[in-house]
Design a protein around this motif. Structure first.
Motif, PDB file in Angstrom:
ATOM      1  N   ALA A  60       4.504   7.246 -24.627  1.00 50.82           N
ATOM      2  CA  ALA A  60       4.862   8.363 -25.503  1.00 50.82           C
ATOM      3  C   ALA A  60       6.090   8.009 -26.349  1.00 50.82           C
ATOM      4  O   ALA A  60       6.101   8.223 -27.573  1.00 50.82           O
ATOM      5  CB  ALA A  60       5.126   9.608 -24.670  1.00 50.82           C
ATOM      6  N   ILE A  61       7.090   7.455 -25.695  1.00 54.85           N
ATOM      7  CA  ILE A  61       8.328   7.149 -26.425  1.00 54.85           C
ATOM      8  C   ILE A  61       8.057   6.042 -27.445  1.00 54.85           C
ATOM      9  O   ILE A  61       8.457   6.135 -28.615  1.00 54.85           O
ATOM     10  CB  ILE A  61       9.454   6.753 -25.441  1.00 54.85           C
ATOM     11  N   ALA A  62       7.335   5.017 -27.009  1.00 51.69           N
ATOM     12  CA  ALA A  62       7.045   3.891 -27.909  1.00 51.69           C
ATOM     13  C   ALA A  62       6.291   4.354 -29.160  1.00 51.69           C
ATOM     14  O   ALA A  62       6.576   3.899 -30.271  1.00 51.69           O
ATOM     15  CB  ALA A  62       6.232   2.845 -27.157  1.00 51.69           C
ATOM     16  N   VAL A 141      -1.687  11.375 -16.715  1.00 50.85           N
ATOM     17  CA  VAL A 141      -0.384  11.896 -16.304  1.00 50.85           C
ATOM     18  C   VAL A 141       0.739  11.128 -17.005  1.00 50.85           C
ATOM     19  O   VAL A 141       0.646   9.917 -17.197  1.00 50.85           O
ATOM     20  CB  VAL A 141      -0.211  11.727 -14.773  1.00 50.85           C
ATOM     21  N   ASN A 142       1.785  11.829 -17.391  1.00 47.46           N
ATOM     22  CA  ASN A 142       3.011  11.170 -17.834  1.00 47.46           C
ATOM     23  C   ASN A 142       4.165  12.018 -17.341  1.00 47.46           C
ATOM     24  O   ASN A 142       3.970  13.166 -16.934  1.00 47.46           O
ATOM     25  CB  ASN A 142       3.043  11.040 -19.369  1.00 47.46           C
ATOM     26  N   GLU A 143       5.358  11.449 -17.365  1.00 48.53           N
ATOM     27  CA  GLU A 143       6.511  12.276 -17.025  1.00 48.53           C
ATOM     28  C   GLU A 143       6.755  13.255 -18.163  1.00 48.53           C
ATOM     29  O   GLU A 143       6.537  12.926 -19.341  1.00 48.53           O
ATOM     30  CB  GLU A 143       7.754  11.405 -16.811  1.00 48.53           C
ATOM     31  N   ASN A 144       7.166  14.468 -17.818  1.00 51.97           N
ATOM     32  CA  ASN A 144       7.479  15.451 -18.854  1.00 51.97           C
ATOM     33  C   ASN A 144       8.872  15.135 -19.395  1.00 51.97           C
ATOM     34  O   ASN A 144       9.860  15.780 -19.047  1.00 51.97           O
ATOM     35  CB  ASN A 144       7.404  16.865 -18.259  1.00 51.97           C
ATOM     36  N   ASP A 145       8.927  14.128 -20.247  1.00 53.38           N
ATOM     37  CA  ASP A 145      10.216  13.597 -20.702  1.00 53.38           C
ATOM     38  C   ASP A 145      11.053  14.633 -21.443  1.00 53.38           C
ATOM     39  O   ASP A 145      12.275  14.556 -21.438  1.00 53.38           O
ATOM     40  CB  ASP A 145       9.982  12.392 -21.625  1.00 53.38           C
ATOM     41  N   THR A 146      10.404  15.580 -22.080  1.00 49.80           N
ATOM     42  CA  THR A 146      11.137  16.559 -22.887  1.00 49.80           C
ATOM     43  C   THR A 146      12.112  17.382 -22.048  1.00 49.80           C
ATOM     44  O   THR A 146      13.170  17.754 -22.513  1.00 49.80           O
ATOM     45  CB  THR A 146      10.128  17.529 -23.550  1.00 49.80           C
ATOM     46  N   ASP A 156      10.927   6.052 -14.884  1.00 54.88           N
ATOM     47  CA  ASP A 156       9.939   4.970 -14.949  1.00 54.88           C
ATOM     48  C   ASP A 156       8.641   5.466 -14.338  1.00 54.88           C
ATOM     49  O   ASP A 156       8.657   6.246 -13.388  1.00 54.88           O
ATOM     50  CB  ASP A 156      10.440   3.729 -14.213  1.00 54.88           C
ATOM     51  N   ASN A 157       7.550   5.018 -14.933  1.00 56.67           N
ATOM     52  CA  ASN A 157       6.253   5.525 -14.490  1.00 56.67           C
ATOM     53  C   ASN A 157       5.684   4.756 -13.300  1.00 56.67           C
ATOM     54  O   ASN A 157       4.667   5.162 -12.753  1.00 56.67           O
ATOM     55  CB  ASN A 157       5.260   5.512 -15.660  1.00 56.67           C
ATOM     56  N   ASP A 158       6.341   3.660 -12.896  1.00 62.95           N
ATOM     57  CA  ASP A 158       5.858   2.960 -11.699  1.00 62.95           C
ATOM     58  C   ASP A 158       6.001   3.886 -10.492  1.00 62.95           C
ATOM     59  O   ASP A 158       5.058   4.102  -9.732  1.00 62.95           O
ATOM     60  CB  ASP A 158       6.658   1.673 -11.450  1.00 62.95           C
TER      61      ASP A 158
END
Ligand code: GLU
Length: 381
Positions: A60-62, A141-146, A156-158
């Protein structure tokens, strides 16, 4: 020709973690659509074998930093959060498109650290993902970075992927990365660096090989991968690190491609039951009638109808002791209702829950998957 590992063949539910550099071109920030299409084909083949797949995807960030025109290099937290919220839209779209062409529905699931650590939220996230898997969808799934600030984020997603694997009782966690596996030294710098293909124990020596904990990225993110491996194997999930730098990376893995396996010693259900039985402090108790005792012994869930009393102060997701009418402990489980709501529905049929509480919760007060019975009783591990 390398042989196919039985851990891979036997896995019924897998998490596949995709690193940012596989999905986005590091220089241009462009999405690597062909690669994603090849991954979708791999997942379709795995699903056609009757297995369930959960994806944990970075990127997402990239993707977002390019759209927002942010500079290369390390970003300030607020810039990376802004980038993530922009890039996550592209990411979700890309998955949806590539998987739809195989008739697979994808679902976006954004989690924070708290969602996997705090029991009530954990239960919610778990039951949503269970439902998605049952309906044949692939959760992405991703971390809810916001909303994840520095103190409360995985970062980190690991590790996030390992937590998801443990939360969902997965048999196998695949970390697709830009390295082929776990090396004894830094490949390219250390001429004796060798790939370890099987790791049975995460010893201090292995941890030492992952590199300096102070520099997370110094060894292709090996420190976080070892952290992830510890979470996974403790939860009964086998973990494998493999290269995602090729197209159809999962097909390659399935055919015995180069990789590093970290083996779990127990199965995920047994680990989860152990966690419920021992690691959680019970907040209350439910007293069950003889009919419910028979149902539990037969491996069934605990329905509100079979409960005669509730004790203590517990919330949804808290651990409670299950007792028979003589006060004998039968086991423990996670309550799908708070004490207050449980008190309203005990003795009633599940179809009466809506009328009693004004909302339609779970049919079971304690689902059998969320229950660890004493060995003497029956279905415990
Ligand atoms: N959540 C971050 C992203 O989607 C990635 C974290 C990681 O790569 O480990 O960009």
């Amino acid at each position: 020709m390398a042989t196919v590992r039985k851990e891979w063949e036997e896995a019924q539910r897998l998490v596949v973690k995709i690193g940012s550099s596989l999905l986005a071109d590091v220089k241009t920030g462009e999405l690597k659509r062909d690669w994603l299409a090849s991954l979708a084909a791999d997942v379709a083949a795995i699903k056609a074998d009757g297995k369930q797949v959960i994806i944990v995807s970075s990127g997402a960030i990239a993707l977002g930093r390019k759209t927002l025109g942010l500079p290369r290099g390390a970003l300030k937290l607020e810039d990376s959060q802004a980038a993530a919220s922009v890039g996550q839209v592209d990411l979700a779209h890309a998955y949806e498109e590539c998987f739809r062409s195989h008739g697979i529905v994808t679902a976006q699931v954004l989690l924070t650290l708290g969602d996997t650590e705090e029991r009530r939220r954990y239960l919610n996230a778990r039951s949503t993902m269970e439902t998605l898997l049952r309906l044949g969808a692939v959760p992405v799934v991703n971390e809810n970075d916001t909303v994840a600030t520095s103190e409360i984020r995985y970062g980190d997603n690991d590790r996030l992927a390992a937590r998801v694997a443990s939360m969902m009782s997965c048999d196998c966690l695949v970390l697709l990365s830009d390295v082929q596996g776990f090396y004894t030294g830094i490949p390219g710098q250390d001429e004796n660096a060798e790939l370890l293909s099987e790791i049975n124990d995460i010893t201090p020596e292995i941890e030492g090989m992952a590199g300096d904990t102070g520099t997370e990225l110094s060894r292709g993110g090996m420190v976080t991968k070892i952290e992830a491996a510890k979470i996974a194997v403790d939860a009964g999930t086998h973990m494998v690190i493999a290269s995602g730098k090729v197209e159809n990376p999962l097909a390659l893995l399935a055919n015995g491609g180069l990789c590093s396996w970290f083996f779990a010693r127990t199965d995920p259900d047994a680990s989860r039951k152990r966690w419920i039985a021992g690691a959680l402090e019970p907040r209350g108790a439910v007293i069950v009638d003889d009919g419910a005792v028979r149902a539990l012994k037969a491996g069934k869930s605990l329905l509100p109808a079979g409960v005669t009393a509730v004790e203590g102060t517990f919330d949804r997701g808290d651990a409670v002791v299950i007792r028979d009418s003589d006060g004998v402990e039968l086991g423990r489980g996670l309550s799908a209702y708070s004490r207050q709501d449980a008190a309203e529905i005990i003795g009633y049929k599940s179809r009466e829950i809506l009328e009693r509480l004004g909302y339609r919760g779970r049919d079971e007060l304690i689902h059998r998957d969320d229950m660890a019975l004493k060995k003497s009783i029956g279905n415990s591990d």
